[in-house]
Design a protein around this motif. Structure first.
Motif, short mmCIF file in Angstrom:
data_model
loop_
_atom_site.label_atom_id
_atom_site.label_comp_id
_atom_site.label_asym_id
_atom_site.label_seq_id
_atom_site.Cartn_x
_atom_site.Cartn_y
_atom_site.Cartn_z
N TRP A 85 0.82 -1.21 0.00
CA TRP A 85 0.00 0.00 0.00
C TRP A 85 0.86 1.27 0.00
CZ3 TRP A 85 -2.15 2.36 4.97
CH2 TRP A 85 -3.01 3.43 4.68
N LYS A 86 1.84 1.34 0.91
CA LYS A 86 2.61 2.58 1.08
C LYS A 86 4.04 2.54 0.52
CE LYS A 86 -0.16 5.34 3.30
NZ LYS A 86 -0.46 6.67 2.83
N ARG A 87 4.58 1.33 0.31
CA ARG A 87 5.95 1.18 -0.20
C ARG A 87 7.00 1.87 0.68
NH1 ARG A 87 6.04 -2.76 -3.94
NH2 ARG A 87 4.39 -2.51 -5.45
N ARG A 88 6.83 1.76 2.00
CA ARG A 88 7.78 2.33 2.95
C ARG A 88 8.17 1.25 3.95
NH1 ARG A 88 6.69 8.12 4.67
NH2 ARG A 88 8.83 7.79 5.27
N MET A 89 9.44 0.83 3.91
CA MET A 89 9.87 -0.32 4.68
C MET A 89 9.70 -0.12 6.18
SD MET A 89 13.35 -2.57 4.47
CE MET A 89 12.98 -3.21 2.86
#
Length: 108
Positions: A85-89
């Motif tokens: 959804w956000k592509r933030r690890m």
């Protein structure tokens, strides 16, 4: 441990930390191209480390007892969903961790 040994231990730790922080800037100076192998490691290692963390987290799951690993697998699914959804690890890891903690403390 004597005070002298404590001071030497702290000094060695500081020197090791400083070396690992400054050494890349000395080896890969500005204006010189980064070697292809180092570029490959920069792309491959984050995913490999994440996969290793997943394996480490699942190594003690006992399918024959209690929740049968359900909190772990629900949390992994939540982590994957947040990441897609956000592509933030970091957000993905935080969300999965919070999901796991809530499931273990409140549900199972």
């Amino acid at each position: 441990m004597t005070q002298a040994q404590e001071i030497m231990t702290i000094a060695i730790c500081v020197a090791g930390t400083m070396a690992t922080r400054f050494l890349p800037f000395l080896i890969f100076r500005e204006g010189r191209p980064v070697p292809p192998y180092v570029q490959y490691l920069g792309k491959a290692l984050p995913s490999a480390i994440f996969a290793m963390l997943v394996v480490y987290c699942l190594k003690n799951v006992d399918f024959a007892s209690g929740a049968h690993g359900l909190p772990e697998f629900v949390s992994i699914a939540a982590t994957v969903a947040i990441h897609l959804w956000k592509r933030r690890m970091l957000l993905s890891i935080l969300g999965g961790t919070l999901c796991y903690m809530a499931l273990v403390q409140l549900v199972f």
